[in-house]
Design a protein around this motif. Structure first.
Motif, PDB file in Angstrom:
ATOM      1  N   VAL A 302       0.838  -1.200   0.000  1.00 35.94           N
ATOM      2  CA  VAL A 302       0.000   0.000   0.000  1.00 35.94           C
ATOM      3  C   VAL A 302       0.876   1.255   0.000  1.00 35.94           C
ATOM      4  N   SER A 303       1.887   1.274   0.864  1.00 38.37           N
ATOM      5  CA  SER A 303       2.796   2.421   0.915  1.00 38.37           C
ATOM      6  C   SER A 303       3.538   2.590  -0.400  1.00 38.37           C
ATOM      7  N   TYR A 304       3.954   1.468  -0.975  1.00 36.85           N
ATOM      8  CA  TYR A 304       4.685   1.537  -2.241  1.00 36.85           C
ATOM      9  C   TYR A 304       3.789   2.076  -3.349  1.00 36.85           C
ATOM     10  N   ASN A 305       2.554   1.627  -3.403  1.00 34.63           N
ATOM     11  CA  ASN A 305       1.637   2.117  -4.437  1.00 34.63           C
ATOM     12  C   ASN A 305       1.344   3.601  -4.282  1.00 34.63           C
ATOM     13  N   LYS A 306       1.365   4.091  -3.043  1.00 33.09           N
ATOM     14  CA  LYS A 306       1.192   5.533  -2.837  1.00 33.09           C
ATOM     15  C   LYS A 306       2.359   6.308  -3.439  1.00 33.09           C
ATOM     16  N   SER A 307       3.559   5.720  -3.347  1.00 32.50           N
ATOM     17  CA  SER A 307       4.718   6.391  -3.942  1.00 32.50           C
ATOM     18  C   SER A 307       4.604   6.395  -5.469  1.00 32.50           C
ATOM     19  N   LEU A 308       4.053   5.330  -6.049  1.00 32.92           N
ATOM     20  CA  LEU A 308       3.784   5.317  -7.484  1.00 32.92           C
ATOM     21  C   LEU A 308       2.760   6.383  -7.844  1.00 32.92           C
ATOM     22  N   ASP A 309       1.770   6.534  -6.962  1.00 35.83           N
ATOM     23  CA  ASP A 309       0.731   7.543  -7.158  1.00 35.83           C
ATOM     24  C   ASP A 309       1.363   8.933  -7.212  1.00 35.83           C
ATOM     25  N   GLU A 310       2.302   9.210  -6.302  1.00 38.21           N
ATOM     26  CA  GLU A 310       2.975  10.513  -6.280  1.00 38.21           C
ATOM     27  C   GLU A 310       3.802  10.713  -7.548  1.00 38.21           C
ATOM     28  N   SER A 311       4.454   9.647  -7.996  1.00 38.03           N
ATOM     29  CA  SER A 311       5.245   9.727  -9.226  1.00 38.03           C
ATOM     30  C   SER A 311       4.356  10.032 -10.425  1.00 38.03           C
ATOM     31  N   ASP A 312       3.204   9.336 -10.505  1.00 32.40           N
ATOM     32  CA  ASP A 312       2.271   9.562 -11.618  1.00 32.40           C
ATOM     33  C   ASP A 312       1.762  11.003 -11.635  1.00 32.40           C
ATOM     34  N   ASN A 313       1.623  11.597 -10.446  1.00 25.48           N
ATOM     35  CA  ASN A 313       1.066  12.939 -10.332  1.00 25.48           C
ATOM     36  C   ASN A 313       2.099  14.024 -10.642  1.00 25.48           C
ATOM     37  N   THR A 314       3.335  13.614 -10.915  1.00 23.30           N
ATOM     38  CA  THR A 314       4.392  14.562 -11.234  1.00 23.30           C
ATOM     39  C   THR A 314       4.498  14.736 -12.749  1.00 23.30           C
ATOM     40  N   ALA A 315       4.573  15.976 -13.199  1.00 23.06           N
ATOM     41  CA  ALA A 315       4.650  16.248 -14.639  1.00 23.06           C
ATOM     42  C   ALA A 315       5.971  15.751 -15.212  1.00 23.06           C
ATOM     43  N   GLY A 316       5.906  15.221 -16.438  1.00 21.94           N
ATOM     44  CA  GLY A 316       7.122  14.778 -17.107  1.00 21.94           C
ATOM     45  C   GLY A 316       6.923  13.486 -17.868  1.00 21.94           C
ATOM     46  N   SER A 317       7.862  13.166 -18.724  1.00 25.02           N
ATOM     47  CA  SER A 317       7.802  11.927 -19.496  1.00 25.02           C
ATOM     48  C   SER A 317       7.978  10.726 -18.565  1.00 25.02           C
ATOM     49  N   ARG A 318       7.436   9.606 -19.008  1.00 25.67           N
ATOM     50  CA  ARG A 318       7.497   8.388 -18.197  1.00 25.67           C
ATOM     51  C   ARG A 318       7.963   7.235 -19.068  1.00 25.67           C
ATOM     52  N   PHE A 319       8.824   6.400 -18.495  1.00 25.44           N
ATOM     53  CA  PHE A 319       9.360   5.236 -19.205  1.00 25.44           C
ATOM     54  C   PHE A 319       9.114   4.009 -18.337  1.00 25.44           C
ATOM     55  N   SER A 320       8.557   2.976 -18.909  1.00 24.26           N
ATOM     56  CA  SER A 320       8.361   1.752 -18.123  1.00 24.26           C
ATOM     57  C   SER A 320       8.772   0.535 -18.932  1.00 24.26           C
ATOM     58  N   PHE A 321       9.331  -0.407 -18.207  1.00 23.20           N
ATOM     59  CA  PHE A 321       9.826  -1.649 -18.792  1.00 23.20           C
ATOM     60  C   PHE A 321       9.357  -2.749 -17.855  1.00 23.20           C
ATOM     61  N   LYS A 322       8.275  -3.450 -18.203  1.00 25.08           N
ATOM     62  CA  LYS A 322       7.641  -4.389 -17.279  1.00 25.08           C
ATOM     63  C   LYS A 322       7.518  -5.767 -17.909  1.00 25.08           C
ATOM     64  N   ASN A 323       7.519  -6.790 -17.054  1.00 23.31           N
ATOM     65  CA  ASN A 323       7.403  -8.148 -17.589  1.00 23.31           C
ATOM     66  C   ASN A 323       5.960  -8.626 -17.676  1.00 23.31           C
ATOM     67  N   SER A 324       5.014  -7.807 -17.221  1.00 24.67           N
ATOM     68  CA  SER A 324       3.594  -8.118 -17.387  1.00 24.67           C
ATOM     69  C   SER A 324       2.826  -6.812 -17.546  1.00 24.67           C
ATOM     70  N   LEU A 325       1.664  -6.890 -18.174  1.00 24.94           N
ATOM     71  CA  LEU A 325       0.898  -5.677 -18.462  1.00 24.94           C
ATOM     72  C   LEU A 325       0.561  -4.898 -17.194  1.00 24.94           C
ATOM     73  N   SER A 326       0.610  -3.595 -17.306  1.00 26.66           N
ATOM     74  CA  SER A 326       0.288  -2.731 -16.177  1.00 26.66           C
ATOM     75  C   SER A 326      -1.211  -2.740 -15.907  1.00 26.66           C
ATOM     76  N   LEU A 327      -1.555  -2.631 -14.624  1.00 27.35           N
ATOM     77  CA  LEU A 327      -2.974  -2.498 -14.254  1.00 27.35           C
ATOM     78  C   LEU A 327      -3.590  -1.239 -14.843  1.00 27.35           C
ATOM     79  N   LEU A 328      -2.743  -0.249 -15.192  1.00 28.11           N
ATOM     80  CA  LEU A 328      -3.257   0.985 -15.766  1.00 28.11           C
ATOM     81  C   LEU A 328      -3.937   0.748 -17.105  1.00 28.11           C
ATOM     82  N   LEU A 329      -3.655  -0.381 -17.740  1.00 25.44           N
ATOM     83  CA  LEU A 329      -4.233  -0.684 -19.045  1.00 25.44           C
ATOM     84  C   LEU A 329      -5.574  -1.397 -18.926  1.00 25.44           C
ATOM     85  N   ILE A 330      -5.974  -1.704 -17.693  1.00 23.76           N
ATOM     86  CA  ILE A 330      -7.275  -2.347 -17.468  1.00 23.76           C
ATOM     87  C   ILE A 330      -8.276  -1.276 -17.038  1.00 23.76           C
ATOM     88  N   PRO A 331      -9.372  -1.080 -17.767  1.00 24.83           N
ATOM     89  CA  PRO A 331     -10.375  -0.080 -17.381  1.00 24.83           C
ATOM     90  C   PRO A 331     -10.908  -0.343 -15.973  1.00 24.83           C
TER      91      PRO A 331
END
Length: 512
Positions: A302-331
């Motif tokens: 939960v704490s880690y996901n909050k840190s991801l939340d803060e990162s997402d809320n920061t302006a700027g380009s984003r790069f991701s390299f993942k071995n499985s699809l992100s939950l962000l791609l699921i409506p």
């Protein structure tokens, strides 16, 4: 330019040039495949008196199929031997490359075996002052490696800490010196319960920074390899580096001239001397430093996901390299339907969906203004289509969602909609080879421009926010992107492939 290449690396280069597997070589020269594996990992090296080099050469030279493979072999030969023997036959080129690499490995092994001090003879070391002084860079590194290897041979007592420092632009662990030896020795010590604190001086050399990070990734996954850097970037060099293992021994390393590499060291296994160096590290050096990263264990999702939340809320380009699809791609609506099948409490479900909705909104807001790059191994989508399931970690357990065909269609159509709607959204499926070479054992890198790096593995999540390291990761990711085949990152081609998967799934649905 001639490069010193060890036998295992040379053999791997030759096999790759010929698209040949380990097993095929083993059968071709009539040896067990485990021997090939040991050669490749430098656990064994063919001796000068044996006939393995000749057998390998004969088999490889008879299995060159085309000019493309010949060109690859020529490139390997030039790397190892230069242009001096460019006119000799291909068979002789293979033989000479193997012999050069064999010599590099065997002679290097002799240096490490003969030149490092005898750490096991403590009584002799205490009474012989000559044994306490090591001269020559290679001898210093080999001796320190030998000390670290002693920590990997038995279980750690009293939660002891190994202290390492590099005050001269990461000089102490230059990757080209003995990458495999250092990593394996430290990893064995960590597995045996030691904690390692490594203090280094950051510089603006992006390649050097990434070499260090990639070197340490398997070590970081243990949760006990702690990186520190000097708070003041232009701090003057102390001209001294240390390697300390309480109860075993300690090195204090020096340079004998200005602006040169470490080339001599004093060694002690006297308990008082070791304790003095430990206190110096903890009282004088660590207060001048800052932890490079923040660890999150799996039970802190939960704490880690909050840190991801803060990162997402920061302006700027984003790069991701993942071995499985992100939950962000699921409506969000589909995610709720899928999560209802799992054993979450109502409160947990609300937290997951609220966080997901917020992160998706930030994601959409960002790709409307900034570039967003997603790289996934092709097999991640193929497995979803084939196995109809998706796994993710939340609330201390790995959760597996079972998909219906309709669910998979919705997800792919959502990706298609994102690609068609947002010009800034770049997406690529890559083959497993590129992913494994670049991703190591880490499950994902998520990089937010000028803000943070999130590294996820099977055991830990790590956050880095030091600006120069974040910048190094950005450069590293862009290098990966450039290495991807144009067809695999061409948006039209990606859309075409995904649309074909949707059509195939719809046909399956009709049959049902």
């Amino acid at each position: 330019m001639i490069t010193k290449v060890k036998f295992g690396e040379c053999l791997q280069l030759l096999l790759s040039s010929l698209d040949m597997s380990n097993n095929r070589l083993a059968k071709g020269i009539n040896v067990d495949s485990s021997l090939i594996s040991r050669w490749l990992h430098e656990q064994r090296i063919p001796s000068y008196n044996g006939d393995y080099i000749e057998s390998i050469t004969n088999f490889l030279s008879k299995n060159i199929l085309n000019s493309i493979q010949e060109q690859r072999l020529n490139d390997v030969f030039k790397l190892i031997c230069g242009n001096a023997y460019i006119r000799i036959s291909m068979k002789n080129k293979i033989m000479k490359a193997l012999l050069e690499a064999q010599g590099c490995s065997l002679e290097g092994k002799k240096i490490r075996t003969n030149k490092k001090i005898d750490l096991s003879d403590k009584d002799n070391n205490n009474n012989n002052n000559n044994n306490n002084i090591i001269i020559g860079r290679k001898n210093v590194l080999a001796s320190i490696l030998a000390l670290i290897e002693t920590a990997g041979k038995e279980k750690c007592k009293d939660n002891n800490v190994i202290y390492l420092s590099s005050d001269n632009n990461l000089d102490l662990i230059k990757i080209q010196e003995d990458f495999t030896g250092w990593k394996e020795a430290i990893l064995k010590a960590l597995i045996n319960g030691w904690t390692v604190k490594f203090l280094f001086k950051l510089n603006q050399n992006i390649k050097e920074i990434m070499n260090l990070i990639l070197f340490t990734i398997p070590l970081l996954e243990t949760g006990r390899f702690l990186l520190y850097y000097y708070k003041t970037y232009d701090v003057a060099s102390h001209g001294r580096e240390v390697a300390i293992i309480p109860g075993e021994g300690a090195f204090s390393c020096f340079s004998t001239s200005l602006n040169s590499e470490i080339d001599c060291a004093f060694y002690t296994n006297n308990p008082v001397g070791i304790d003095i160096l430990c206190k110096n590290f903890n009282i004088l050096l660590l207060p001048l430093s800052k932890s490079l990263m923040e660890y999150y264990d799996l039970d802190e999702s939960v704490s880690y996901n909050k840190s991801l939340d803060e990162s997402d809320n920061t302006a700027g380009s984003r790069f991701s390299f993942k071995n499985s699809l992100s939950l962000l791609l699921i409506p969000n609506i589909l995610l709720k339907k899928l999560l209802d099948k799992l054993s979450f409490t109502n409160d947990q479900l609300i937290k997951i969906l609220e966080l997901h909705k917020r992160r998706v909104n930030f994601f959409l807001l960002n790709i409307n203004q900034y570039e967003h790059f997603d790289i996934y191994p092709l097999i991640s989508m193929q497995n979803i289509i084939k196995d109809k399931e998706f796994s993710f970690y939340c609330f201390n357990v790995v959760n597996t969602i079972n998909f219906d065909i309709e669910d998979i269609i919705i997800i792919i159509q959502n990706i298609l909609n994102l690609l068609k709607t947002y010009d800034n959204y770049k997406f690529s499926f890559v083959n497993e080879t590129l992913y494994k070479n670049k991703g190591n054992s880490v499950s994902s890198f998520i990089i937010k421009e000028r803000y943070s790096v999130h590294i996820e593995s099977s055991k830990h999540a790590i956050i880095i926010q030091e600006p120069m390291v974040v910048n190094a990761f950005e450069g590293y990711f862009k290098e990966i992107w450039e290495q991807i085949s144009p067809i695999d990152k061409d948006k039209k081609e990606v859309i075409k492939w995904l649309a074909h998967q949707v059509d195939t799934l719809k046909k399956q649905l009709i049959k049902i």
